[in-house]
Write a protein that holds these residues in place. Sequence first.
Motif, short mmCIF file in Angstrom:
data_model
loop_
_atom_site.label_atom_id
_atom_site.label_comp_id
_atom_site.label_asym_id
_atom_site.label_seq_id
_atom_site.Cartn_x
_atom_site.Cartn_y
_atom_site.Cartn_z
N ARG A 1 0.79 -1.10 -0.15
CA ARG A 1 0.05 0.01 0.10
C ARG A 1 0.77 1.27 -0.11
O ARG A 1 0.74 2.24 -0.56
N GLU B 1 2.55 1.84 -3.54
CA GLU B 1 1.42 2.37 -4.41
C GLU B 1 1.16 3.72 -4.37
O GLU B 1 0.91 4.76 -5.12
N HIS B 2 1.15 4.37 -2.99
CA HIS B 2 0.79 5.62 -2.82
C HIS B 2 1.99 6.58 -3.02
O HIS B 2 1.76 7.60 -3.85
N ALA C 1 2.02 6.64 -6.84
CA ALA C 1 1.30 7.79 -7.38
C ALA C 1 1.67 9.37 -7.21
O ALA C 1 1.42 10.03 -8.17
N GLN D 1 -7.34 7.95 -12.06
CA GLN D 1 -7.10 6.99 -11.27
C GLN D 1 -6.00 7.01 -10.16
O GLN D 1 -6.27 6.81 -8.83
N ARG E 1 -6.44 7.41 -5.97
CA ARG E 1 -5.61 6.51 -5.09
C ARG E 1 -4.88 7.52 -3.98
O ARG E 1 -4.80 7.15 -2.81
N ARG F 1 -7.64 8.45 -1.29
CA ARG F 1 -8.01 7.36 -0.48
C ARG F 1 -6.68 7.53 0.65
O ARG F 1 -7.22 7.24 1.73
#
Length: 211
Positions: free
Chosen positions: A88, A91-92, A95, A107, A111, A114
């Motif tokens: 996780r 991914e952050h 991005a 998209q 992210r 979130r």
Amino acid sequence: MYSDPQARFLPAAKELHPGTFSQIARLATSLAATAISGFCACRKMRQRTENYFMAPTRKKRRPRQSGGRRPMTRGMLLPLPAATSRRRSLEHHLALAALRAGNCDIQLIGRLFRAVYVAYFVHEALNGQHSLAPFRTSEAALQAIATRIKAGGGWSLPESDHRVLEHVLSLHDEQLSTIPSHQIARADEQLNIFLANDALSPIAPDQDQDA
């Protein structure tokens, strides 16, 4: 041959005095009735005893916790697995790197939204509505870029906003690796509830509570 075992004694008994024969007959009938009654009583007592000792035992129900919630497992009290928290986090940060390089799309913006909101929910649960400025700044920066992307116009991430977003993501990294997983799951639930309604932001309004 006599079908009744007692019948073979009747001829000899009839030779006795009539009164004596009647007494013997009544006595035999009484003894037979007493024996049958005793046999039935013993049989009933035996049946009751067997039913008592052979009756299936009922399982005791565990008392439910107040509010109807299930008791927490050991896994819920521990942080997320290291592989999950690293995935996780990666991914952050990827991005954010794409956003800074100008290669971000809706998209990836979603992210980052979130991540910011889950970090906010966990922060609020632990610290209340204090020190919320980084979350508001991150939200405003993402909203501005998302609006420009949807409009098809040019955009860029100011360095000051990048630093704030990086700070919030670093805070969220620490949450993912140290906070009990049930609190992360609760923050995810709160995010889903927010996404299902028409509210513009889950972050508490500025009421001069920031420290």
